[in-house]
Design a protein around this motif. Structure first.
Motif, PDB file in Angstrom:
ATOM      1  N   LEU A  12       0.828  -1.203   0.000  1.00 37.41           N
ATOM      2  CA  LEU A  12       0.000   0.000   0.000  1.00 37.41           C
ATOM      3  C   LEU A  12       0.862   1.253   0.000  1.00 37.41           C
ATOM      4  N   GLY A  13       0.379   2.248  -0.684  1.00 35.67           N
ATOM      5  CA  GLY A  13       1.124   3.514  -0.719  1.00 35.67           C
ATOM      6  C   GLY A  13       0.844   4.359   0.507  1.00 35.67           C
ATOM      7  N   VAL A  14       1.144   3.806   1.649  1.00 32.57           N
ATOM      8  CA  VAL A  14       0.959   4.511   2.923  1.00 32.57           C
ATOM      9  C   VAL A  14       2.314   4.522   3.620  1.00 32.57           C
ATOM     10  N   TYR A  15       2.820   5.708   3.902  1.00 30.62           N
ATOM     11  CA  TYR A  15       4.199   5.812   4.378  1.00 30.62           C
ATOM     12  C   TYR A  15       4.300   6.693   5.622  1.00 30.62           C
ATOM     13  N   GLN A  16       5.406   6.494   6.323  1.00 24.64           N
ATOM     14  CA  GLN A  16       5.639   7.301   7.528  1.00 24.64           C
ATOM     15  C   GLN A  16       6.355   8.599   7.145  1.00 24.64           C
ATOM     16  N   VAL A  17       5.867   9.693   7.693  1.00 20.59           N
ATOM     17  CA  VAL A  17       6.435  11.015   7.397  1.00 20.59           C
ATOM     18  C   VAL A  17       7.193  11.483   8.630  1.00 20.59           C
ATOM     19  N   TYR A  18       8.430  11.932   8.437  1.00 24.69           N
ATOM     20  CA  TYR A  18       9.279  12.356   9.549  1.00 24.69           C
ATOM     21  C   TYR A  18       9.632  13.840   9.401  1.00 24.69           C
ATOM     22  N   THR A  19       9.587  14.536  10.514  1.00 24.77           N
ATOM     23  CA  THR A  19      10.100  15.915  10.550  1.00 24.77           C
ATOM     24  C   THR A  19      10.829  16.115  11.873  1.00 24.77           C
ATOM     25  N   GLY A  20      11.372  17.300  12.039  1.00 21.87           N
ATOM     26  CA  GLY A  20      12.019  17.624  13.311  1.00 21.87           C
ATOM     27  C   GLY A  20      11.019  17.816  14.428  1.00 21.87           C
ATOM     28  N   GLY A  21       9.732  17.776  14.115  1.00 25.60           N
ATOM     29  CA  GLY A  21       8.715  17.937  15.150  1.00 25.60           C
ATOM     30  C   GLY A  21       8.053  16.649  15.561  1.00 25.60           C
ATOM     31  N   GLY A  22       8.142  15.623  14.744  1.00 22.99           N
ATOM     32  CA  GLY A  22       7.492  14.363  15.091  1.00 22.99           C
ATOM     33  C   GLY A  22       7.309  13.514  13.858  1.00 22.99           C
ATOM     34  N   LEU A 101      -5.303   3.037   8.722  1.00 24.14           N
ATOM     35  CA  LEU A 101      -3.906   2.657   8.471  1.00 24.14           C
ATOM     36  C   LEU A 101      -2.990   3.766   8.980  1.00 24.14           C
ATOM     37  N   GLY A 102      -1.903   3.365   9.605  1.00 23.40           N
ATOM     38  CA  GLY A 102      -0.967   4.389  10.080  1.00 23.40           C
ATOM     39  C   GLY A 102       0.191   3.768  10.836  1.00 23.40           C
ATOM     40  N   PHE A 103       0.975   4.628  11.424  1.00 23.77           N
ATOM     41  CA  PHE A 103       2.179   4.213  12.147  1.00 23.77           C
ATOM     42  C   PHE A 103       2.055   4.657  13.601  1.00 23.77           C
ATOM     43  N   PRO A 104       1.159   4.013  14.358  1.00 25.64           N
ATOM     44  CA  PRO A 104       0.924   4.457  15.740  1.00 25.64           C
ATOM     45  C   PRO A 104       2.192   4.342  16.565  1.00 25.64           C
ATOM     46  N   VAL A 105       2.490   5.382  17.303  1.00 26.05           N
ATOM     47  CA  VAL A 105       3.689   5.500  18.161  1.00 26.05           C
ATOM     48  C   VAL A 105       4.947   4.970  17.470  1.00 26.05           C
ATOM     49  N   GLY A 106       5.019   5.207  16.154  1.00 30.70           N
ATOM     50  CA  GLY A 106       6.243   4.862  15.431  1.00 30.70           C
ATOM     51  C   GLY A 106       6.366   3.400  15.062  1.00 30.70           C
ATOM     52  N   ALA A 133     -12.445   3.841  16.547  1.00 32.38           N
ATOM     53  CA  ALA A 133     -11.203   3.091  16.299  1.00 32.38           C
ATOM     54  C   ALA A 133     -10.037   3.760  17.032  1.00 32.38           C
ATOM     55  N   ALA A 134      -9.093   2.938  17.475  1.00 33.83           N
ATOM     56  CA  ALA A 134      -7.954   3.466  18.238  1.00 33.83           C
ATOM     57  C   ALA A 134      -7.099   4.369  17.353  1.00 33.83           C
ATOM     58  N   ILE A 135      -6.890   5.580  17.816  1.00 36.93           N
ATOM     59  CA  ILE A 135      -6.021   6.543  17.126  1.00 36.93           C
ATOM     60  C   ILE A 135      -4.918   6.941  18.108  1.00 36.93           C
ATOM     61  N   ASN A 136      -3.690   6.865  17.655  1.00 38.86           N
ATOM     62  CA  ASN A 136      -2.546   7.182  18.519  1.00 38.86           C
ATOM     63  C   ASN A 136      -1.610   8.142  17.800  1.00 38.86           C
ATOM     64  N   PRO A 137      -0.713   8.786  18.566  1.00 40.95           N
ATOM     65  CA  PRO A 137       0.280   9.637  17.907  1.00 40.95           C
ATOM     66  C   PRO A 137       1.010   8.838  16.830  1.00 40.95           C
ATOM     67  N   ASN A 255      15.398  14.314  17.957  1.00 45.20           N
ATOM     68  CA  ASN A 255      15.604  12.894  17.685  1.00 45.20           C
ATOM     69  C   ASN A 255      15.962  12.740  16.211  1.00 45.20           C
ATOM     70  N   TRP A 256      16.885  11.856  15.947  1.00 41.02           N
ATOM     71  CA  TRP A 256      17.262  11.554  14.573  1.00 41.02           C
ATOM     72  C   TRP A 256      17.462  10.044  14.463  1.00 41.02           C
ATOM     73  N   SER A 257      17.190   9.512  13.306  1.00 42.97           N
ATOM     74  CA  SER A 257      17.466   8.089  13.086  1.00 42.97           C
ATOM     75  C   SER A 257      17.784   7.903  11.616  1.00 42.97           C
ATOM     76  N   PHE A 258      18.748   7.063  11.360  1.00 38.37           N
ATOM     77  CA  PHE A 258      19.162   6.823   9.965  1.00 38.37           C
ATOM     78  C   PHE A 258      20.022   5.575   9.932  1.00 38.37           C
ATOM     79  N   TYR A 259      20.294   5.130   8.733  1.00 39.41           N
ATOM     80  CA  TYR A 259      21.214   4.004   8.559  1.00 39.41           C
ATOM     81  C   TYR A 259      22.500   4.506   7.936  1.00 39.41           C
TER      82      TYR A 259
END
Lengths: 376, 393
Positions: A12-22, A101-106, A133-137, A255-259
């Motif tokens: 599915l074309g559903v992706y996690q979006v990252y910024t310096g805010g969350g 669909l989403g990325f609850p709590v990462g 339905a359960a919705i989380n950060p 917070n930062w994360s990368f490979y």
């Protein structure tokens, strides 16, 4: 329905979006654009979007509607995730099933389910689709689907003081927002919170309705470069020096994360005094542990150190906050961060090949035997 | 057997000197650092941390800080600062793998600036950096945390893994009469705690469990100069039975197990774990007037004591108040006059009928706060969890 979605969830074309805010969720409307919430990208004009293989690509914010909490992000390259259709049904009934669909709590892409509690709930002068339905950060910006896998709303918020009261932006508003974006002639614009007029540059009053936009932080912030926190400034300078794109690495506030190659690297402030760099590299094998532990504790690794967190070997660097606020010494520290990033990429291979360790679940195993990695 | 009085003995542990730090010195160290006097800032930071000490010059002379049985060694070589505190030496007879696993998982994983480092077979806590990066705030944190870690585990490491203690400072054993008094306290304390546990089983009260848990640990901490493996074992047990996030049944079981084990400890073991140690860096936090006010007064405290007295729950009332005094005495250093004033109600309450003991301690708390309490200290030197570390609230 749920089983069907779960079977195809990776496509599915559903992706996690990252910024310096969350972080939040976004979904494709075509191969190069995704829709998310305005509050997910705010106040950034560039964001990172993580693919299913954990690589991240740059996204440029093209259109924002702060009042309706919607945004369009253009991806730096086309992606092949399945585009979910926007429903053309205007009326939904209470008790009708909803799949979120989403990325609850990462967490990785997840599906939560519920029903429509109210199809047209009035809240703050706007209509929302209300669900139990359960919705989380982390869910913000994700699609709410009906049984036919059509998008019926975009997840936006929930009431914190109540249980199971979540809200979505109705699909009619989403469709209108997307259609207006398709007709957009400027590279970036923010819609006036009062009259929806698209405004391409900072202005005090809306040219269409005359509303004082200086009083609307959710409008203004898109036209000002966010003030960089000194810690963020230091970290992003160090990452850039180590050839890591800081925008792609952002993972929320400080917070930062990368490979780097196979090594997953996280950077965060655990307290007011320490800035932590850590990489979860490998898990101990069952034999030769004395030699492994001797290696991990060897003084030769300073200023870096290894530890064993549960069953995972991590390589770490701790920088005291007072060092971050000593700019005269930043060159030294930036170089230290660079060495850490380089060493983390080679350390997992060493642990696996020399000490019989197993790759950590977070390690990008595909990269372990890559020639460049071998040479690192 | 019902409990008719509390056992609150005079301590064998010597009183720690109350030596408030001159925070202006720390500020001066920061100013020196920022103006480029990096070496001078190191000396000033150490002098701030150890009041009364002459400002050291680590270039000319390495410094050894004695912290219990640990020796924390500092020196500057060229443009680098070095800190080291030996923890143990691995020997062929020791359980080296288990010891190394402990260091890499329990010591390294705390994410502190210092780290356990292995050189040949010697494990030491180490830190080194350029002098230019030894900001006073970083150095102060480094010294405090390293000193605490280094002095906390040495004997426990020997007992647990059979490693060899090396580069340790000898600890002065107790005099014969002190040892006898310590043994008497040890026996009577755990017997009293066991009686309280029986009472707890009857009442099934989480509030009483909280109070008994605080009493069990803080009285030993205050009364006995305990170190080494026994202290470590007690601390491990306390982590469970005093943890209010944990289920009360599990906490009660942990406390019962602890009491049982402590009552079985031999005199030899006690002798090995008792002694008067020296501490370059005061291991206690400096008490303050506002802390006295915070712990010994307040509407919630008055209400609780009043309710307990009105309900005739005199054990809970007396114990609740005793624990507050023990907490203040166990974990904070006070000027001699305040320390004596804190000790006095315990002397008066010990062995007395519970109702009288409760009334005495309540009256003293009011007087103590009136005489020595205060509000809004500029710089309170107390732990972040001061309100829960030992006191029952």
């Amino acid at each position: 329905m749920s089983a069907q979605i779960l079977d195809a969830i990776d496509h599915l074309g559903v992706y996690q979006v990252y910024t310096g805010g969350g972080t939040g969720t976004g979904f494709l409307i075509d191969a190069t654009h995704l829709v998310t919430n305005s509050h997910v990208v705010s106040p950034y004009r560039t964001v990172a979007v993580e693919m299913r293989d954990r690589t991240r690509i740059l996204g440029t914010v093209r259109r924002v509607h702060p009042q309706r909490d919607l945004a369009v992000v253009e991806l730096s390259r086309p992606v092949d995730g399945a585009v979910l259709p926007l429903s053309d049904i205007e009326q939904y009934r209470p008790k009708q099933p909803v799949h979120i669909l989403g990325f609850p709590v990462g967490l990785p892409l997840s599906l939560t389910e519920g029903v429509i509690s109210h199809p047209r709930q009035l809240l703050d002068e706007q209509y929302f689709l209300q669900t139990d339905a359960a919705i989380n950060p982390g869910n913000s910006g994700g699609p709410m689907l009906d049984d036919e896998q059509r998008i019926i709303a975009v997840t936006t918020c929930k009431l914190n003081e109540a249980d199971a009261v979540g809200f979505g932006i109705p699909v009619a508003d989403v469709r209108r927002f997307v259609e207006e974006f398709r007709a957009q002639s400027v590279p970036f614009g923010v819609q006036c919170p009062a009259c929806d007029e698209l405004i391409a540059k900072a202005t005090r009053y809306c040219p269409s309705c005359g509303s004082n936009l200086d009083t609307r932080d959710d409008f203004k912030e898109f036209f000002h470069t966010p003030d960089a926190h000194p810690v963020a400034d230091f970290v992003e300078r160090a990452l850039a020096k180590a050839n890591v794109d800081p925008v792609l690495a952002r993972h929320g506030d400080l917070n930062w994360s990368f490979y780097n190659g196979s090594a997953p690297i996280k950077v965060w402030c655990c307290c007011s005094d320490h800035l932590n760099f850590s990489s979860r590299l490998a898990q101990p094998g069952k034999r030769g542990l004395n030699d492994l532990f001797r290696f991990l504790l060897s003084a030769e690794h300073a200023p870096f150190f290894f530890d064993l967190a549960g069953s995972t070997i991590r390589m770490n660097l701790v920088i005291h906050m007072s060092d971050v606020f000593t700019p005269a010494e930043h060159d030294d520290l930036v170089e230290r961060v660079g060495r850490f990033i380089t060493k983390a990429d080679s350390a997992d291979n060493l642990l696996i090949k020399t000490y019989g360790c197993l790759p950590a679940p977070e390690t990008q195993t595909d990269f372990l035997d890559a020639p460049a990695h071998e040479n690192a | 057997m019902s409990i008719t009085s509390l056992y609150l003995p005079a301590p064998v542990r010597r009183q720690f000197a109350h030596t408030p730090r001159d925070h202006a010195r720390r500020d001066r160290a920061v100013e020196m650092f920022e103006s480029g006097e990096r070496l001078a800032a190191i000396g000033e930071s150490i002098a701030y941390l150890i009041p009364g000490m002459a400002t050291p010059d680590l270039v000319r002379e390495p410094l050894c800080l004695v912290q219990g049985s640990a020796r924390v060694r500092l020196h500057v070589d060229g443009d680098r600062f070095y800190l080291s505190a030996v923890l143990a030496t691995l020997t062929p007879d020791s359980n080296a793998t288990a010891a190394l696993r402990h260091f890499v998982s329990s010591v390294a994983a705390t994410g502190q600036l210092y780290q356990p480092r292995l050189r040949d077979d010697v494990v030491a806590l180490e830190y080194s950096d350029r002098v230019a990066l030894m900001h006073p705030l970083k150095l102060i944190e480094l010294l405090q945390t390293t000193a605490k870690e280094a002095s906390g585990h040495d004997a426990w490491l020997v007992d647990s893994f059979g490693v060899e203690a090396s580069d340790r400072e000898p600890i002065a054993p107790l005099a014969a009469d002190e040892f006898d008094a310590a043994c008497a306290i040890w026996d009577a304390h755990w017997a009293a705690t066991e009686d309280m546990l029986d009472e707890l089983r009857r009442r099934r009260s989480t509030a009483l469990l909280n109070t008994i848990a605080a009493y069990a640990n803080s009285q030993i901490e205050y009364a006995l100069p305990l170190y080494g493996s026994l202290r470590e074992d007690l601390s491990d047990a306390d982590d469970v039975y005093a943890d209010r996030e944990e289920h009360p049944t599990k906490r009660q079981a942990a406390l019962a197990q602890c009491v049982k084990e402590m009552r079985q400890r031999s005199r030899d073991e006690l002798a090995r774990c008792l002694g008067h140690a020296r501490y370059a860096i005061n291991p206690l936090h400096d008490g303050s007037p506002s802390l006295l006010t915070k712990v010994l007064s307040g509407a919630q405290r008055d209400q609780t004591i009043g309710d307990l007295n009105a309900a005739g729950r005199t054990l809970e009332s007396a114990l609740y108040q005793a624990v507050d005094y023990l907490y203040l005495l166990a974990y904070f250093a006070w000027p001699a006059a305040i320390a004596a004033a804190l000790r006095e109600p315990l002397d008066l309450a010990s062995g007395r009928p519970l109702r009288e003991a409760a009334d005495v301690m309540r009256a003293h708390a009011t007087n103590l706060v009136r005489a020595h309490g205060g509000e809004d200290d500029d710089e309170r030197d107390e732990p972040a969890d001061a309100d829960t570390a030992g006191a029952t609230r």
